[in-house]
Design an enzyme around this catalytic site. Sequence first.
Site, short mmCIF file in Angstrom:
data_model
loop_
_atom_site.label_atom_id
_atom_site.label_comp_id
_atom_site.label_asym_id
_atom_site.label_seq_id
_atom_site.Cartn_x
_atom_site.Cartn_y
_atom_site.Cartn_z
N GLY A 71 -39.21 4.41 27.70
CA GLY A 71 -38.42 5.46 27.06
C GLY A 71 -37.59 6.23 28.08
N THR A 72 -38.16 6.47 29.23
CA THR A 72 -37.46 7.24 30.27
C THR A 72 -36.18 6.51 30.69
OG1 THR A 72 -39.56 8.14 31.02
CG2 THR A 72 -37.73 8.27 32.57
N ASN A 150 -42.82 15.82 21.25
CA ASN A 150 -44.07 15.16 21.66
C ASN A 150 -45.25 16.13 21.68
OD1 ASN A 150 -42.09 15.82 23.83
ND2 ASN A 150 -43.88 15.67 25.14
N SER A 198 -39.85 3.76 22.80
CA SER A 198 -40.75 3.25 23.84
C SER A 198 -41.89 2.45 23.20
CB SER A 198 -41.32 4.44 24.62
OG SER A 198 -42.29 4.01 25.53
N GLY A 199 -42.16 1.27 23.75
CA GLY A 199 -43.16 0.38 23.16
C GLY A 199 -44.55 0.98 23.04
N HIS A 200 -44.99 1.70 24.08
CA HIS A 200 -46.40 2.10 24.10
C HIS A 200 -46.73 3.27 23.19
CE1 HIS A 200 -46.41 5.65 27.02
NE2 HIS A 200 -45.19 5.21 27.17
N CYS A 324 -47.10 14.01 30.57
CA CYS A 324 -46.43 14.04 31.86
C CYS A 324 -46.51 15.41 32.51
CB CYS A 324 -44.98 13.63 31.71
SG CYS A 324 -44.79 12.21 30.66
N1 PLP Z 1 -39.49 10.97 25.33
C1 PLP Z 1 -40.54 11.48 24.67
C2 PLP Z 1 -40.31 12.40 23.53
C3 PLP Z 1 -41.84 11.13 25.06
O1 PLP Z 1 -42.89 11.65 24.40
C4 PLP Z 1 -42.03 10.25 26.16
C5 PLP Z 1 -43.39 9.92 26.64
O2 PLP Z 1 -44.32 10.72 26.54
C6 PLP Z 1 -40.89 9.73 26.80
C7 PLP Z 1 -39.64 10.11 26.36
C8 PLP Z 1 -41.02 8.79 27.95
O3 PLP Z 1 -41.38 7.51 27.51
P1 PLP Z 1 -41.98 6.44 28.57
O4 PLP Z 1 -43.36 6.87 28.87
O5 PLP Z 1 -41.93 5.13 27.86
O6 PLP Z 1 -41.07 6.47 29.74
#
Ligand code: PLP
Length: 394
Positions: A71-72, A150, A198-200, A324
Amino acid sequence: MAVIYMDNNATTRVAPEVVEAMLPYFSEHYGNPSSMHSFGGEVAQKITEAREKIAALLGAKPNEIIFTSCGTESDSTAIHAAIRSNPEKTHIITSRVEHPAVKNRFERLSKQGYRVTFVPVDHQGRLDVDYLFDHLTPDTALVSLMWANNETGVIFPIGEIAKKLSGRGIVFHTDAVQAVGKIPINMDETPVDMLSLSGHKLHGPKGVGVLYVRKGTKFTPFLLGGHQERGRRGGTENVASIIGLGRAAELAGDMMAGENTRVRRLRDRLETELIARIPNAFVNGDPAHRLPNTTSIAFEFVEGESILLMMNQYGICASSGSACTSGSLEPSHVLRAMGVPFTAAHGSIRFSLSTYNVASEVDLVIEKLPPIIERLRSMSPFGRQSAGCAPAQR
Ligand code: PLP
């Protein structure tokens, strides 16, 4: 001890069907999808099928799907593409409650000379949409807003904003990492230019994501390299994970109704019972516009980290902020932006459920948590004072 996993906004269990779909692509079918031989070509065909499945979940076209590593990366790519494709513009807009994947990129751009508007939210985490539209200028290149938060699960009115932004020459990106698979999303009806997932977060594997780019949107790649993803993202594909994500997207489509009924009911019971049994506890975020699986509950006058440690002794997994940002003792920027009082923000716990949770797990948390909070309050100086304290204003 059994694990009671209620931290699905941090990551999810990979569905057994997904694991099964992935396994052959580590062993028998290890070809490179770019190869000319049919051993590679068969793998390329599976990637095409995965792309179609993700497009189907989003109401998109397969060639609008770019596979990324997370996702990032999708967020960074979208922001990069929007500003590099519109170099004459120097104003960008986001909200105060974004995930660090967007927030930190905007903060960096502000140091590099971009004018950044951070749109505020109210005490329930609802976006100030009027503020957003009042701050658009002819110089605005990009608006990037999360679909669902999130930490609180609060859903922004992305469809309504997309329609109002449409035709103004502004790129509209949404970080839908928490929304995809939990609530219906249809790009055919929602004129968003780019969307990250994001897959996970939807029972797929870690290390794979998607950036949706609407046909016709100007695009500048972030990762330059080979011709993969039609030149929009270089790098040999993470084949097994892409195939797993395709399967996860299929399952998410099938499970969506359950998320919105069974999982929602479990979440609601957890929330209602905890608030009924624990004094000075309240929900952070707009209860009416929330993801069905998420609740963020503030337990005033206690430390979230202490609650997590004591719940951990019973195998209960939750989170005191976003995955995070936890680890720092600063209250989360999301709760601060909502004006949650310090004594409540510090004691906020996010429970995020999934289709794998069952009623007996909810019962256990309802039984174990009230005495934990009582014990922590009896030990804390804030807790002792709280006996004579009014609950926080909200
Ligand atoms: N955006 C949101 C709203 C998220 O909750 C997250 C992960 O917690 C991300 C982006 C980042 O995704 P990834 O962990 O796949 O980089």
